[in-house]
Scaffold this active site. Structure first.
Site, mmCIF file in Angstrom:
data_model
loop_
_atom_site.group_PDB
_atom_site.id
_atom_site.type_symbol
_atom_site.label_atom_id
_atom_site.label_comp_id
_atom_site.label_asym_id
_atom_site.label_seq_id
_atom_site.Cartn_x
_atom_site.Cartn_y
_atom_site.Cartn_z
ATOM 1 N N SER A 9 0.859 -1.199 0.000
ATOM 2 C CA SER A 9 0.000 0.000 0.000
ATOM 3 C C SER A 9 0.884 1.234 0.000
ATOM 4 O O SER A 9 1.651 1.472 0.953
ATOM 5 C CB SER A 9 -0.882 0.008 1.245
ATOM 6 O OG SER A 9 -1.385 1.324 1.418
ATOM 7 N N ASP A 36 -4.621 3.301 -2.105
ATOM 8 C CA ASP A 36 -5.736 3.564 -1.191
ATOM 9 C C ASP A 36 -6.305 4.946 -1.446
ATOM 10 O O ASP A 36 -5.649 5.952 -1.202
ATOM 11 C CB ASP A 36 -5.252 3.464 0.260
ATOM 12 C CG ASP A 36 -5.051 2.022 0.691
ATOM 13 O OD1 ASP A 36 -5.986 1.219 0.507
ATOM 14 O OD2 ASP A 36 -3.960 1.701 1.190
ATOM 15 N N MET A 38 -9.098 7.641 -0.458
ATOM 16 C CA MET A 38 -9.990 7.993 0.662
ATOM 17 C C MET A 38 -10.520 9.408 0.477
ATOM 18 O O MET A 38 -9.804 10.280 -0.009
ATOM 19 C CB MET A 38 -9.208 7.913 1.981
ATOM 20 C CG MET A 38 -8.537 6.575 2.211
ATOM 21 S SD MET A 38 -7.734 6.532 3.825
ATOM 22 C CE MET A 38 -6.919 4.921 3.732
ATOM 23 N N HIS A 67 -8.044 0.624 -4.436
ATOM 24 C CA HIS A 67 -9.010 0.389 -3.358
ATOM 25 C C HIS A 67 -9.738 1.696 -3.076
ATOM 26 O O HIS A 67 -9.169 2.608 -2.492
ATOM 27 C CB HIS A 67 -8.219 -0.110 -2.131
ATOM 28 C CG HIS A 67 -9.043 -0.379 -0.921
ATOM 29 N ND1 HIS A 67 -8.474 -0.619 0.320
ATOM 30 C CD2 HIS A 67 -10.384 -0.475 -0.744
ATOM 31 C CE1 HIS A 67 -9.434 -0.835 1.206
ATOM 32 N NE2 HIS A 67 -10.598 -0.740 0.590
ATOM 33 N N MET A 138 -11.016 -6.620 4.912
ATOM 34 C CA MET A 138 -10.335 -5.588 5.703
ATOM 35 C C MET A 138 -10.074 -6.140 7.102
ATOM 36 O O MET A 138 -11.014 -6.503 7.812
ATOM 37 C CB MET A 138 -11.218 -4.335 5.839
ATOM 38 C CG MET A 138 -11.430 -3.518 4.591
ATOM 39 S SD MET A 138 -9.936 -2.836 3.835
ATOM 40 C CE MET A 138 -9.139 -1.976 5.182
ATOM 41 N N ASP A 176 -6.219 -6.887 3.910
ATOM 42 C CA ASP A 176 -5.686 -5.521 3.981
ATOM 43 C C ASP A 176 -5.813 -4.970 5.395
ATOM 44 O O ASP A 176 -6.923 -4.833 5.905
ATOM 45 C CB ASP A 176 -6.493 -4.650 2.998
ATOM 46 C CG ASP A 176 -5.972 -3.231 2.859
ATOM 47 O OD1 ASP A 176 -4.954 -2.894 3.484
ATOM 48 O OD2 ASP A 176 -6.608 -2.469 2.107
HETATM 49 C C1 DX5 Z 1 -6.521 1.096 5.293
HETATM 50 C C2 DX5 Z 1 -5.943 0.796 3.922
HETATM 51 C C3 DX5 Z 1 -4.772 -0.109 3.973
HETATM 52 C C4 DX5 Z 1 -3.633 0.389 4.796
HETATM 53 C C5 DX5 Z 1 -2.745 -0.750 5.166
HETATM 54 O O1 DX5 Z 1 -7.689 1.818 5.147
HETATM 55 O O2 DX5 Z 1 -6.908 0.227 3.083
HETATM 56 O O3 DX5 Z 1 -4.362 -0.467 2.667
HETATM 57 O O4 DX5 Z 1 -2.903 1.378 4.175
HETATM 58 O O5 DX5 Z 1 -1.732 -0.258 5.965
HETATM 59 P P1 DX5 Z 1 -0.943 -1.178 6.980
HETATM 60 O O6 DX5 Z 1 -0.358 -2.302 6.201
HETATM 61 O O7 DX5 Z 1 0.071 -0.253 7.553
HETATM 62 O O8 DX5 Z 1 -1.948 -1.654 8.003
HETATM 63 ZN ZN ZN Z 2 -6.328 -0.679 1.062
#
Ligand code: DX5
Ligand code: ZN
Length: 220
Positions: A9, A36, A38, A67, A138, A176
């Protein structure tokens, strides 16, 4: 057990050097590039949009695993597809018509994924699984990197594995959130075949990326 694919990610990358970071993880053995997205509405954080995906596209030929944690999602599918996404994953809670959204992603010529939040049951997939290319479980609540793995999600990975096997179709099972070499092993044992990892890939800086990815694959 087969080695999993690793999809780092880029949320944990150095955003000031994103192109270089994508090249570095590509060269370090990343299988896919996890992006990612958001919106500060569906999740409590804001990251990047389609223009950044487009800018990163020339930096790697690997699968862009995008994502989308945004709501509404439908108005942005075309932009993310046009920017060079290969897989587009959405959350069923992001809109009232997940099935229609999946159809729209496929009509754009992209692979479609469905992501399940920690509280969302595997059952949500019952009438979608025949249509999709990927399930993303998730293992943290979406919004931030660096959170701890929620162990109850291992049961969900096992349940989704069974559902996928029953279809007889090739559907990726991706996990994830909070994935590190220890939790990676548990996810693989539960049936996952793709691991997203932000912090665990990028920790230590570029000279560590290859070893970090190898450790996630269980060959470190
Ligand atoms: C969270 C994201 C993930 C996140 C994972 O909302 O979808 O992809 O960045 O990060 P780590 O591996 O640090 O938990
Ligand atoms: Zn993600």
């Amino acid at each position: 057990m087969a080695a999993p694919l690793v999809s780092p990610s880029i949320l944990s990358a150095d955003f000031a050097r994103l192109g270089e970071e994508v090249r570095a993880i590509d060269e370090a053995g990343a299988d896919w590039i996890h992006v990612d997205v958001m919106d500060g509405h569906f999740v409590p954080n804001i990251t990047i949009g389609p223009d950044v995906v487009k800018a990163l596209r020339p930096h790697s030929a690997k699968t862009f695993d995008v994502h989308l944690m945004i709501s509404p999602v439908d108005p942005y599918l075309e932009a993310f597809a046009g920017a060079g996404s290969d897989i587009i994953t959405i959350h069923p809670e992001a809109g009232p018509h997940a099935h229609r959204t999946v159809q729209a992603i496929k009509a754009l010529g992209k692979q479609a994924g469905i992501s399940l939040n920690p509280a969302t049951p595997a059952k949500m997939l019952d009438y979608l699984i025949e249509e999709i290319d990927l399930v993303l479980v998730m293992s943290v609540n979406p919004g931030f990197g660096g959170q701890s793995f929620i162990s109850s999600q291992l049961r969900k990975i096992e349940a989704v594995r069974k559902m996928i096997d029953k279809t007889g179709r090739d559907i990726w099972l991706e996990v994830d959130g909070g994935v590190n070499p220890e939790t990676a092993r548990l996810c693989i044992e539960a049936g996952a075949d793709v691991l997203v990892a932000g912090s665990a890939t990028f920790k230590g800086g570029p000279e560590c990326y290859a070893a970090n990815i190898a450790a996630l694959k269980g060959s470190g």
